[in-house]
Design a protein around this motif. Structure first.
Motif, PDB file in Angstrom:
ATOM      1  N   PRO A  76       0.749  -1.249   0.128  1.00  0.00           N
ATOM      2  CA  PRO A  76      -0.031  -0.090  -0.175  1.00  0.00           C
ATOM      3  C   PRO A  76       0.941   1.415  -0.015  1.00  0.00           C
ATOM      4  CG  PRO A  76      -0.857  -1.222   1.706  1.00  0.00           C
ATOM      5  CD  PRO A  76       0.615  -2.073   1.215  1.00  0.00           C
ATOM      6  N   ARG A  77       0.488   2.179  -0.771  1.00  0.00           N
ATOM      7  CA  ARG A  77       1.059   3.505  -0.915  1.00  0.00           C
ATOM      8  C   ARG A  77       0.359   4.653  -0.554  1.00  0.00           C
ATOM      9  NH1 ARG A  77       3.471  -0.134  -4.216  1.00  0.00           N
ATOM     10  NH2 ARG A  77       5.880  -0.185  -4.497  1.00  0.00           N
ATOM     11  N   PRO A  78       0.795   5.725   0.028  1.00  0.00           N
ATOM     12  CA  PRO A  78      -0.151   7.036   0.337  1.00  0.00           C
ATOM     13  C   PRO A  78      -0.710   7.570  -0.984  1.00  0.00           C
ATOM     14  CG  PRO A  78       2.156   7.002   1.319  1.00  0.00           C
ATOM     15  CD  PRO A  78       2.078   5.799   0.382  1.00  0.00           C
ATOM     16  N   ASP A  79      -0.096   7.358  -2.115  1.00  0.00           N
ATOM     17  CA  ASP A  79      -0.802   7.796  -3.363  1.00  0.00           C
ATOM     18  C   ASP A  79      -2.163   7.287  -3.589  1.00  0.00           C
ATOM     19  OD1 ASP A  79       1.579   9.190  -3.868  1.00  0.00           O
ATOM     20  OD2 ASP A  79       2.052   8.098  -5.244  1.00  0.00           O
ATOM     21  N   THR A  80      -2.337   6.054  -3.099  1.00  0.00           N
ATOM     22  CA  THR A  80      -3.799   5.450  -3.242  1.00  0.00           C
ATOM     23  C   THR A  80      -4.705   6.094  -2.385  1.00  0.00           C
ATOM     24  OG1 THR A  80      -2.657   3.480  -4.330  1.00  0.00           O
ATOM     25  CG2 THR A  80      -5.076   3.340  -3.411  1.00  0.00           C
ATOM     26  N   GLU A  81      -4.397   6.655  -1.442  1.00  0.00           N
ATOM     27  CA  GLU A  81      -5.454   7.480  -0.443  1.00  0.00           C
ATOM     28  C   GLU A  81      -6.233   8.234  -1.181  1.00  0.00           C
ATOM     29  OE1 GLU A  81      -3.801   8.642   3.474  1.00  0.00           O
ATOM     30  OE2 GLU A  81      -3.177   6.808   3.834  1.00  0.00           O
ATOM     31  N   VAL A  82      -5.753   8.847  -2.280  1.00  0.00           N
ATOM     32  CA  VAL A  82      -6.326   9.808  -3.126  1.00  0.00           C
ATOM     33  C   VAL A  82      -7.612   9.178  -3.713  1.00  0.00           C
ATOM     34  CG1 VAL A  82      -6.497  11.294  -5.401  1.00  0.00           C
ATOM     35  CG2 VAL A  82      -4.334  10.961  -3.916  1.00  0.00           C
ATOM     36  N   ALA A  83      -7.484   7.923  -4.070  1.00  0.00           N
ATOM     37  CA  ALA A  83      -8.743   7.113  -4.529  1.00  0.00           C
ATOM     38  C   ALA A  83      -9.787   7.196  -3.316  1.00  0.00           C
ATOM     39  CB  ALA A  83      -8.341   5.714  -5.344  1.00  0.00           C
ATOM     40  N   ALA A  84      -9.316   6.550  -2.283  1.00  0.00           N
ATOM     41  CA  ALA A  84     -10.081   6.574  -1.179  1.00  0.00           C
ATOM     42  C   ALA A  84     -11.040   7.685  -0.976  1.00  0.00           C
ATOM     43  CB  ALA A  84      -9.339   6.102   0.008  1.00  0.00           C
ATOM     44  N   GLU A  85     -10.118   8.892  -0.812  1.00  0.00           N
ATOM     45  CA  GLU A  85     -10.730  10.130  -0.555  1.00  0.00           C
ATOM     46  C   GLU A  85     -11.832  10.652  -1.599  1.00  0.00           C
ATOM     47  OE1 GLU A  85      -7.313  12.499  -0.011  1.00  0.00           O
ATOM     48  OE2 GLU A  85      -7.113  11.777   1.763  1.00  0.00           O
ATOM     49  N   ALA A  86     -11.258  10.295  -2.773  1.00  0.00           N
ATOM     50  CA  ALA A  86     -12.078  10.790  -3.869  1.00  0.00           C
ATOM     51  C   ALA A  86     -13.618  10.218  -3.954  1.00  0.00           C
ATOM     52  CB  ALA A  86     -11.582  10.650  -5.127  1.00  0.00           C
ATOM     53  N   SER A  87     -13.411   8.819  -3.565  1.00  0.00           N
ATOM     54  CA  SER A  87     -14.635   7.616  -3.583  1.00  0.00           C
ATOM     55  C   SER A  87     -15.688   8.122  -2.377  1.00  0.00           C
ATOM     56  CB  SER A  87     -13.907   6.111  -3.461  1.00  0.00           C
ATOM     57  OG  SER A  87     -13.443   5.648  -4.300  1.00  0.00           O
ATOM     58  N   LEU A  88     -15.016   8.387  -1.332  1.00  0.00           N
ATOM     59  CA  LEU A  88     -15.895   8.789  -0.039  1.00  0.00           C
ATOM     60  C   LEU A  88     -16.577   9.939  -0.497  1.00  0.00           C
ATOM     61  CD1 LEU A  88     -13.424   7.786   2.618  1.00  0.00           C
ATOM     62  CD2 LEU A  88     -15.522   6.824   2.195  1.00  0.00           C
ATOM     63  N   ALA A  89     -15.872  10.888  -0.988  1.00  0.00           N
ATOM     64  CA  ALA A  89     -16.550  12.328  -1.386  1.00  0.00           C
ATOM     65  C   ALA A  89     -17.568  12.049  -2.276  1.00  0.00           C
ATOM     66  CB  ALA A  89     -15.267  13.215  -1.992  1.00  0.00           C
ATOM     67  N   ARG A  90     -17.595  11.117  -3.385  1.00  0.00           N
ATOM     68  CA  ARG A  90     -18.565  10.954  -4.252  1.00  0.00           C
ATOM     69  C   ARG A  90     -19.848  10.000  -3.861  1.00  0.00           C
ATOM     70  NH1 ARG A  90     -14.541  13.030  -5.960  1.00  0.00           N
ATOM     71  NH2 ARG A  90     -14.538  14.282  -7.658  1.00  0.00           N
ATOM     72  N   LEU A  91     -19.486   9.417  -2.447  1.00  0.00           N
ATOM     73  CA  LEU A  91     -20.403   8.678  -1.934  1.00  0.00           C
ATOM     74  C   LEU A  91     -21.277   9.280  -0.763  1.00  0.00           C
ATOM     75  CD1 LEU A  91     -18.716   5.278  -1.568  1.00  0.00           C
ATOM     76  CD2 LEU A  91     -20.543   5.809  -3.277  1.00  0.00           C
ATOM     77  N   ALA A  92     -20.790  10.577  -0.296  1.00  0.00           N
ATOM     78  CA  ALA A  92     -21.021  11.156   0.701  1.00  0.00           C
ATOM     79  C   ALA A  92     -22.895  11.272   0.790  1.00  0.00           C
ATOM     80  CB  ALA A  92     -20.577  12.643   0.800  1.00  0.00           C
ATOM     81  N   GLU A  93     -23.373  11.643  -0.299  1.00  0.00           N
ATOM     82  CA  GLU A  93     -24.950  11.874  -0.148  1.00  0.00           C
ATOM     83  C   GLU A  93     -25.670  10.611  -0.790  1.00  0.00           C
ATOM     84  OE1 GLU A  93     -25.845  14.799   0.863  1.00  0.00           O
ATOM     85  OE2 GLU A  93     -23.613  15.304   1.076  1.00  0.00           O
ATOM     86  N   VAL A  94     -25.042   9.565  -0.791  1.00  0.00           N
ATOM     87  CA  VAL A  94     -25.600   8.287  -1.177  1.00  0.00           C
ATOM     88  C   VAL A  94     -25.879   7.448   0.108  1.00  0.00           C
ATOM     89  CG1 VAL A  94     -25.483   6.361  -2.648  1.00  0.00           C
ATOM     90  CG2 VAL A  94     -24.354   8.450  -3.606  1.00  0.00           C
ATOM     91  N   PRO A  95     -27.172   7.067   0.299  1.00  0.00           N
ATOM     92  CA  PRO A  95     -27.460   6.399   1.604  1.00  0.00           C
ATOM     93  C   PRO A  95     -27.471   4.880   0.929  1.00  0.00           C
ATOM     94  CG  PRO A  95     -29.357   7.180   0.560  1.00  0.00           C
ATOM     95  CD  PRO A  95     -28.253   7.743  -0.189  1.00  0.00           C
TER      96      PRO A  95
END
Length: 274
Positions: A76-95
Motif C-alpha cells: 500500500p502507498r499513500p498515493d492510493t489514499e487519493v482514490a479512497a478520498e475521492a470515492s468517499l466524497a462521491r458517496l457522501a450523499e448516497v445512502p
C-alpha cells in the motif's frame, strides 16, 4: 547497524522482539535470545538485499489502519489514499451505497470504504486467490464485515444484474519494459499487479469498457493510473460516454486518480443490493 537507517533497524527489532520503541530504549541492556538473534540476522540480510520493509514486517499503514501485506500483494502507498478520498466524497450523499473494488489486492480500498461507510455493501474482486486471501484476512482483522470477496478477472465472475453506485480500481498500469519494474521495491512486488504486459492502458480500457453494464445511473467510476496517463484515461472515459470527468492529484502534485459519472439508461434488471 551498517548499511541501514536507524529507524529500519528499530522496526526490525520491534518486529522480532515484540517490544515497543520505548521498551527497546528502556531495556537496552537486554540481550536477544538465540531465536531472536537468528530471526533478526535473517531479516537484516534480506533488507540489505533490497527486500521491502513492508514484506519483512508483514504490514503497512493505509488511511490510518495497519494492513497485512505479503509478496502476493502490492505494498500500500499513500498515493492510493487519493482514490479512497475521492470515492468517499462521491458517496457522501448516497445512502447505503453499493461499491465495487476491482483488483483489490490487499483490500486497502475495499476495507477503507467499508469501514468509513458502515452502511455500504462492498464487493471486492481479484484474479489472484493469494491476494484475495490477504484481503479477506485484513477485512476480518479490521472489522469490515460487509465485504463480498470474489475471485474474478475484472467483472467476469460477478453475479448477473449486479450494479453499483461506485466502482474503484487500482489496476496494473505500468507498461511492459518500463525500467522501474526492475528497480527498488517493485523488483519484489507481484509483476502481474504492476504491469498489464502491454502499453499500460489495456486494463484501464477493460475496466472502462465494462463499467457501463455494472454502474447504476449517475454512478461513478474511479481509477488510479500512472503519473503520465491522466489525459489518456480521461479520453477513455469521454469516448465511452462518461461525464463530469475529473482528475485528482497525489501528495506529490501528480495526476493520479481519474474518474467520471455514468449517465446510462436505468437497467431493467436487478440492481446491486436489491
Amino acid at each position: 547497524m551498517a548499511g541501514l537507517p536507524a529507524l529500519e533497524v528499530r522496526m526490525l527489532l520491534t518486529h522480532v522482539t515484540g517490544l515497543s520503541r520505548t521498551q527497546l530504549i528502556t531495556r537496552d541492556t537486554d540481550t536477544l535470545t538465540i531465536a531472536q538473534r537468528d530471526a533478526f540476522a535473517t531479516l537484516l540480510a534480506r533488507r540489505l538485499a533490497g527486500e521491502p520493509m513492508a514484506y519483512l514486517i508483514g504490514e503497512r499503514e493505509f488511511f490510518g489502519r495497519k494492513f497485512r501485506v505479503t509478496p502476493d500483494v502490492l505494498i500500500p502507498r499513500p498515493d492510493t489514499e487519493v482514490a479512497a478520498e475521492a470515492s468517499l466524497a462521491r458517496l457522501a450523499e448516497v445512502p447505503q451505497p453499493t461499491v465495487l473494488d476491482l483488483g483489490t489486492g490487499s483490500g486497502i480500498l475495499a476495507v477503507t470504504l467499508a469501514r468509513e461507510r458502515r452502511d455500504a455493501q462492498v464487493w471486492a474482486t481479484d484474479i489472484s486467490p493469494g491476494a484475495l486471501m490477504v484481503a479477506q484476512d485484513n477485512a476480518s482483522a479490521l472489522g469490515a464485515d460487509r465485504i463480498h470477496f470474489l475471485v474474478s478477472d475484472w467483472y467476469a465472475a460477478l453475479p448477473p444484474g449486479l450494479r453499483f453506485h461506485l466502482i474503484v480500481s487500482n489496476p496494473p498500469y505500468i507498461a511492459a519494459g518500463d525500467p522501474h519494474l526492475v528497480e527498488g521495491d517493485l523488483r519484489f512486488e507481484p509483476i502481474d499487479a504492476l504491469t498489464d504486459h502491454d502499453d499500460g492502458l489495456s486494463d484501464l480500457r477493460a475496466i472502462v469498457s465494462g463499467a457501463g453494464a455494472r454502474l447504476l445511473p449517475d454512478g461513478w467510476l474511479l481509477m488510479e493510473h500512472g503519473y503520465d496517463q491522466a489525459q489518456a484515461t480521461r479520453q477513455l472515459l469521454e469516448d465511452t460516454g462518461f461525464t463530469e470527468i475529473f482528475t485528482a492529484r497525489d501528495l506529490a502534485g501528480l495526476e493520479r486518480c481519474t474518474g467520471g459519472r455514468w449517465q446510462g439508461a436505468r437497467p431493467g434488471g436487478t440492481t446491486a443490493g436489491h
